[in-house]
Design a protein around this motif. Structure first.
Motif, PDB file in Angstrom:
ATOM      1  N   GLY A 165       0.789  -1.216   0.000  1.00 43.73           N
ATOM      2  CA  GLY A 165       0.000   0.000   0.000  1.00 43.73           C
ATOM      3  C   GLY A 165       0.820   1.263   0.000  1.00 43.73           C
ATOM      4  O   GLY A 165       0.292   2.364   0.225  1.00 43.73           O
ATOM      5  N   LEU A 166       2.119   1.129  -0.269  1.00 43.10           N
ATOM      6  CA  LEU A 166       3.035   2.268  -0.284  1.00 43.10           C
ATOM      7  C   LEU A 166       3.504   2.524  -1.715  1.00 43.10           C
ATOM      8  O   LEU A 166       3.182   1.782  -2.631  1.00 43.10           O
ATOM      9  N   ALA A 167       4.263   3.569  -1.929  1.00 42.21           N
ATOM     10  CA  ALA A 167       4.871   3.873  -3.237  1.00 42.21           C
ATOM     11  C   ALA A 167       3.845   4.075  -4.337  1.00 42.21           C
ATOM     12  O   ALA A 167       4.053   3.657  -5.477  1.00 42.21           O
ATOM     13  N   ASN A 168       2.746   4.722  -4.015  1.00 43.24           N
ATOM     14  CA  ASN A 168       1.705   4.964  -5.016  1.00 43.24           C
ATOM     15  C   ASN A 168       1.434   6.451  -5.219  1.00 43.24           C
ATOM     16  O   ASN A 168       0.331   6.852  -5.567  1.00 43.24           O
ATOM     17  N   GLU A 169       2.447   7.273  -5.015  1.00 41.80           N
ATOM     18  CA  GLU A 169       2.232   8.715  -4.992  1.00 41.80           C
ATOM     19  C   GLU A 169       2.654   9.427  -6.270  1.00 41.80           C
ATOM     20  O   GLU A 169       2.661  10.650  -6.331  1.00 41.80           O
ATOM     21  N   GLY A 170       3.059   8.713  -7.306  1.00 47.39           N
ATOM     22  CA  GLY A 170       3.404   9.352  -8.567  1.00 47.39           C
ATOM     23  C   GLY A 170       4.891   9.583  -8.744  1.00 47.39           C
ATOM     24  O   GLY A 170       5.724   9.124  -7.962  1.00 47.39           O
ATOM     25  N   VAL A 171       5.226  10.328  -9.809  1.00 47.27           N
ATOM     26  CA  VAL A 171       6.616  10.562 -10.186  1.00 47.27           C
ATOM     27  C   VAL A 171       7.196  11.724  -9.380  1.00 47.27           C
ATOM     28  O   VAL A 171       6.567  12.778  -9.250  1.00 47.27           O
ATOM     29  N   ASP A 172       8.385  11.535  -8.872  1.00 48.00           N
ATOM     30  CA  ASP A 172       9.069  12.570  -8.103  1.00 48.00           C
ATOM     31  C   ASP A 172       9.813  13.503  -9.061  1.00 48.00           C
ATOM     32  O   ASP A 172      10.692  13.059  -9.818  1.00 48.00           O
ATOM     33  N   ARG A 173       9.477  14.792  -9.038  1.00 49.85           N
ATOM     34  CA  ARG A 173      10.076  15.733  -9.985  1.00 49.85           C
ATOM     35  C   ARG A 173      11.569  15.911  -9.740  1.00 49.85           C
ATOM     36  O   ARG A 173      12.333  16.091 -10.696  1.00 49.85           O
ATOM     37  N   GLN A 174      12.000  15.889  -8.499  1.00 49.59           N
ATOM     38  CA  GLN A 174      13.423  15.999  -8.239  1.00 49.59           C
ATOM     39  C   GLN A 174      14.153  14.779  -8.780  1.00 49.59           C
ATOM     40  O   GLN A 174      15.231  14.890  -9.373  1.00 49.59           O
ATOM     41  N   GLY A 175      13.543  13.601  -8.601  1.00 46.74           N
ATOM     42  CA  GLY A 175      14.131  12.388  -9.155  1.00 46.74           C
ATOM     43  C   GLY A 175      14.216  12.441 -10.666  1.00 46.74           C
ATOM     44  O   GLY A 175      15.176  11.954 -11.274  1.00 46.74           O
ATOM     45  N   LEU A 176      13.213  13.061 -11.299  1.00 42.98           N
ATOM     46  CA  LEU A 176      13.228  13.202 -12.753  1.00 42.98           C
ATOM     47  C   LEU A 176      14.397  14.066 -13.204  1.00 42.98           C
ATOM     48  O   LEU A 176      15.103  13.728 -14.159  1.00 42.98           O
ATOM     49  N   GLN A 177      14.636  15.182 -12.517  1.00 45.31           N
ATOM     50  CA  GLN A 177      15.765  16.039 -12.871  1.00 45.31           C
ATOM     51  C   GLN A 177      17.093  15.306 -12.655  1.00 45.31           C
ATOM     52  O   GLN A 177      18.046  15.474 -13.429  1.00 45.31           O
ATOM     53  N   LEU A 178      17.152  14.492 -11.615  1.00 46.01           N
ATOM     54  CA  LEU A 178      18.350  13.685 -11.375  1.00 46.01           C
ATOM     55  C   LEU A 178      18.599  12.731 -12.524  1.00 46.01           C
ATOM     56  O   LEU A 178      19.727  12.592 -13.013  1.00 46.01           O
ATOM     57  N   PHE A 179      17.532  12.066 -12.959  1.00 48.53           N
ATOM     58  CA  PHE A 179      17.679  11.117 -14.062  1.00 48.53           C
ATOM     59  C   PHE A 179      18.138  11.817 -15.329  1.00 48.53           C
ATOM     60  O   PHE A 179      19.020  11.324 -16.042  1.00 48.53           O
ATOM     61  N   LEU A 180      17.548  12.963 -15.636  1.00 50.35           N
ATOM     62  CA  LEU A 180      17.951  13.695 -16.833  1.00 50.35           C
ATOM     63  C   LEU A 180      19.400  14.174 -16.733  1.00 50.35           C
ATOM     64  O   LEU A 180      20.077  14.328 -17.754  1.00 50.35           O
ATOM     65  N   SER A 181      19.874  14.374 -15.520  1.00 49.98           N
ATOM     66  CA  SER A 181      21.258  14.824 -15.330  1.00 49.98           C
ATOM     67  C   SER A 181      22.254  13.683 -15.438  1.00 49.98           C
ATOM     68  O   SER A 181      23.336  13.852 -15.999  1.00 49.98           O
ATOM     69  N   LEU A 182      21.895  12.496 -14.909  1.00 49.05           N
ATOM     70  CA  LEU A 182      22.891  11.428 -14.746  1.00 49.05           C
ATOM     71  C   LEU A 182      22.546  10.115 -15.439  1.00 49.05           C
ATOM     72  O   LEU A 182      23.374   9.207 -15.436  1.00 49.05           O
ATOM     73  N   GLY A 438      17.565  22.536 -13.328  1.00 46.65           N
ATOM     74  CA  GLY A 438      18.150  21.960 -12.122  1.00 46.65           C
ATOM     75  C   GLY A 438      18.683  20.563 -12.340  1.00 46.65           C
ATOM     76  O   GLY A 438      18.232  19.825 -13.220  1.00 46.65           O
ATOM     77  N   ASP A 439      19.675  20.196 -11.505  1.00 44.35           N
ATOM     78  CA  ASP A 439      20.264  18.857 -11.615  1.00 44.35           C
ATOM     79  C   ASP A 439      19.612  17.851 -10.681  1.00 44.35           C
ATOM     80  O   ASP A 439      20.078  16.717 -10.557  1.00 44.35           O
ATOM     81  N   GLY A 440      18.539  18.251  -9.992  1.00 47.41           N
ATOM     82  CA  GLY A 440      17.826  17.333  -9.111  1.00 47.41           C
ATOM     83  C   GLY A 440      18.540  17.024  -7.814  1.00 47.41           C
ATOM     84  O   GLY A 440      18.155  16.095  -7.100  1.00 47.41           O
ATOM     85  N   GLY A 441      19.590  17.780  -7.523  1.00 43.38           N
ATOM     86  CA  GLY A 441      20.357  17.508  -6.310  1.00 43.38           C
ATOM     87  C   GLY A 441      21.584  16.662  -6.549  1.00 43.38           C
ATOM     88  O   GLY A 441      22.241  16.229  -5.596  1.00 43.38           O
ATOM     89  N   ALA A 442      21.929  16.426  -7.824  1.00 43.68           N
ATOM     90  CA  ALA A 442      23.094  15.600  -8.134  1.00 43.68           C
ATOM     91  C   ALA A 442      24.359  16.192  -7.527  1.00 43.68           C
ATOM     92  O   ALA A 442      25.181  15.472  -6.943  1.00 43.68           O
ATOM     93  N   ALA A 443      24.525  17.512  -7.651  1.00 46.15           N
ATOM     94  CA  ALA A 443      25.725  18.155  -7.108  1.00 46.15           C
ATOM     95  C   ALA A 443      25.803  17.968  -5.598  1.00 46.15           C
ATOM     96  O   ALA A 443      26.889  17.755  -5.044  1.00 46.15           O
TER      97      ALA A 443
END
Length: 611
Positions: A165-182, A438-443
């Protein structure tokens, strides 16, 4: 190798959660409910029997004194040595029993530095009311967690959190920026809102009484420095690797080796042969006409070592047909094309064996990538040339690796340099795709690891090698290795990441590992004792896939539809115009394959999990 899960104060369907991780442990399931300080803790386990096939290895496992419970995934290769320090009697010979009794004797904090293996486990102290969640130093075994105001849950895979019943909250935008960065999302973030991945070498401590938790790194950077000659280093390395391979041959079920055409898996196979194990070898390729195909090279290595050899040849159609299952099993998008042949390879290996040794994990500690040599070049160039390189990168169309190298050269800040060395999409492209540069927090993640490394003096090249070992290797290459192998209930071991072995490799002088003209220097010097020179110095192919050719040929319509289809759910967050521009540039040969492949895998993942 198994699946683990658990929770604090969360009610869920236990059978559904166990079913969600059945592929990780088809040999047995277990669950317990434990009342601690008036709160309810649940621990779950799915078992893949590797050591001690008897019921004595059943989990979750309780210590003899009744205080501790453990649910464990992985292998502790030195557990027999550790068991000698403990008093019996023992129920069986599983490494889990060694672990739980060692923790019962001296606690989690004192136990973790003693373990040599790959693992993720939870340990519950019913007396003190604390739950510990850990991941091995190099992140070979992943573990995820979800924390909310109503409770806490963890699992080996996201799908199990979903079943809870967990992990059903959608896509994380910060995680998306991280993925696009790395092209991947380094721990602790993921692309799932509310879901974190425990970082390698970390332990999470949850105080049940207070409802608070802390997450800390339990390993320290290796400070030892090797002072012998290059020949001495090769000799010592030989002994260390021998011990690592022997440790990781420990199994009560059949063992094989995943054999590429390169040096690393060949050396593991040769060491196993030297220990008396002619392991069956498995390889994958694409047939004639593809320079990426490694079947011929791997067959030659198997012939030299006199190993049983099995190969599987994949086609564009067979890989395309497998993509939905592959994406579903990986759970997270990764921009590494080798995920595709890996799927077919482990499926074939599982027909004959339950455990495989691999050559993964050598390039980062040994400096096997060209980007480390860029740091050596930087030493010899005046700062004016570094700055000039930035203009060259912006004014000329260069191969992607050259462009990244030039951008790296101009950066004086170590965090920015490390980011530029690995960046997938630059700031301008991230704006085109997501409207956010943004880099999603990669730095920030890079900076945290560099702070961890700060007590030791590192050459910039060595610093990046250690950084990649704990970021890209852990949360990209090893992550897909775990997910894909476990999809077929196959345990994949990585002797090159034996903890004692990597500590030794990281102690070596940089010039024993990489120079302007050579990589993996002492590694290759030692390998010549076991393998012909033509294998040791064979050109690296890197387990690549001809995705560039396929996406402009037989997969063109398919990839285009996945990226740009009108009903594609990723278009809610990504610009169709930006994707269209990149796709057309790719078709014209102006965009690097890894960028389109990363977007392709992201789009497939989005369809699978958030349609």
């Amino acid at each position: 190798m198994c699946g683990i899960a658990g929770s604090l104060d969360i009610r869920f369907d236990v059978e559904a959660a166990l079913a969600a991780m059945h592929h990780r442990g088809p040999d047995g399931h277990g669950s317990v409910e434990i009342g601690v300080l008036g709160r309810m803790v649940r621990l779950l386990h799915a078992r893949l029997s590797i050591l001690d096939l008897s019921p004595a290895g059943h989990q979750p496992m309780q210590s003899r004194d009744g205080r501790w419970w453990v649910t464990f995934n992985g292998e502790i290769y030195n557990h027999l040595e550790l068991r000698e320090k403990l008093d019996g009697p023992f129920r069986g010979h599983s490494d889990t029993e060694t672990l739980v009794e060692l923790i019962a004797r001296q606690g989690v904090g004192a136990t973790l530095p003693l373990l040599n293996g790959m693992f993720a486990f939870a340990a519950l102290d019913t007396l003190e009311g604390k739950l510990y969640l850990t991941r091995d130093p190099y992140g070979i075994k992943p573990v995820y967690y979800h924390r909310s105001a109503t409770g806490f849950g963890f699992a080996s895979e996201v799908r199990t959190l979903k079943a809870m019943g967990l992990a059903n909250e959608g896509v994380d935008r910060q995680g998306l920026q991280l993925f696009l960065s790395l092209r991947y999302t380094p721990s602790p973030l993921t692309l799932y809102q509310g879901v974190n991945r425990l970082a390698p070498g970390n332990v999470l401590e949850l105080d049940i009484r207070k409802g608070s938790f802390t997450e800390t790194v339990y390993v320290a950077p290796a400070k030892m420095r090797f002072s012998g000659s290059l020949e001495d280093a090769a000799e010592a390395y030989c002994d260390k690797l021998k011990q690592a391979v022997r440790r990781q041959l420990l199994s009560d079920v059949p063992v094989g080796v995943l054999l590429s055409g390169g040096i690393d898996s060949a050396l593991v196979a040769a060491m196993a042969k030297d220990a008396g194990y002619a392991l069956p070898a498995f390889t994958v390729g694409f047939g004639g006409g593809h320079e990426e195909c490694e079947i011929g090279d791997a067959a030659d290595t198997a012939r030299v070592l006199d190993l049983p050899f099995h190969s599987v040849e994949v086609t564009p159609d067979s890989l395309r047909d497998a993509l939905p299952q592959l994406v579903n099993s990986m759970e997270e998008p990764l921009g590494t094309t080798s995920v595709m042949p890996m799927w077919q390879l482990v499926q074939r290996a599982r027909q004959d064996v339950t455990v495989v040794l691999t050559g993964q994990g050598t390039d980062e500690p040994w400096g096997g990538y060209r980007r480390y040599q860029v740091e050596l070049v930087r030493k010899f160039l005046p700062s004016a040339i570094w700055k000039l390189s930035g203009g060259l990168a912006g004014n000329f169309r260069l191969p992607e690796i050259a462009e990244r190298s030039l951008r790296t050269l101009q950066e004086s800040d170590p965090v920015k340099r490390a980011l530029e060395a690995s960046v997938l999409f630059n700031r301008a492209d991230r704006i085109r795709l997501a409207g956010n540069d943004g880099d999603g927090g990669a730095a920030g993640i890079i900076e945290n690891w560099l702070k961890w490394l700060s007590p030791i003096l590192c050459d910039p090249a060595e610093m990046n090698m250690r950084l990649d070992t704990r970021m890209n290797l852990s949360d990209d290459l090893l992550l897909y290795g775990d997910k894909i192998s476990m999809a077929f209930s196959l345990e994949a071991r990585v002797p090159m990441l034996d903890i004692e072995l990597v500590e030794f490799v990281e102690s070596l002088p940089l010039n024993y590992k990489v120079s302007l003209n050579h990589t993996k220097i002492a590694h290759k010097l030692m390998a010549e004792r076991y393998l012909p020179s033509e294998i040791v110095h064979r050109k690296k192919k890197g387990f690549q896939v001809p995705f560039g050719n396929w996406s402009r040929g037989p997969w063109r319509d398919y990839v285009g539809e996945v990226l740009l289809g009108a009903d594609s759910p990723h278009l809610e967050m990504l610009s169709r115009d930006g994707l269209e521009s990149l796709w057309q540039s790719h078709l014209a040969g102006k965009v690097e394959t890894r960028q389109i492949f990363s977007l392709f895998m992201l789009a497939l993942w989005w369809r699978a999990y958030h349609s």
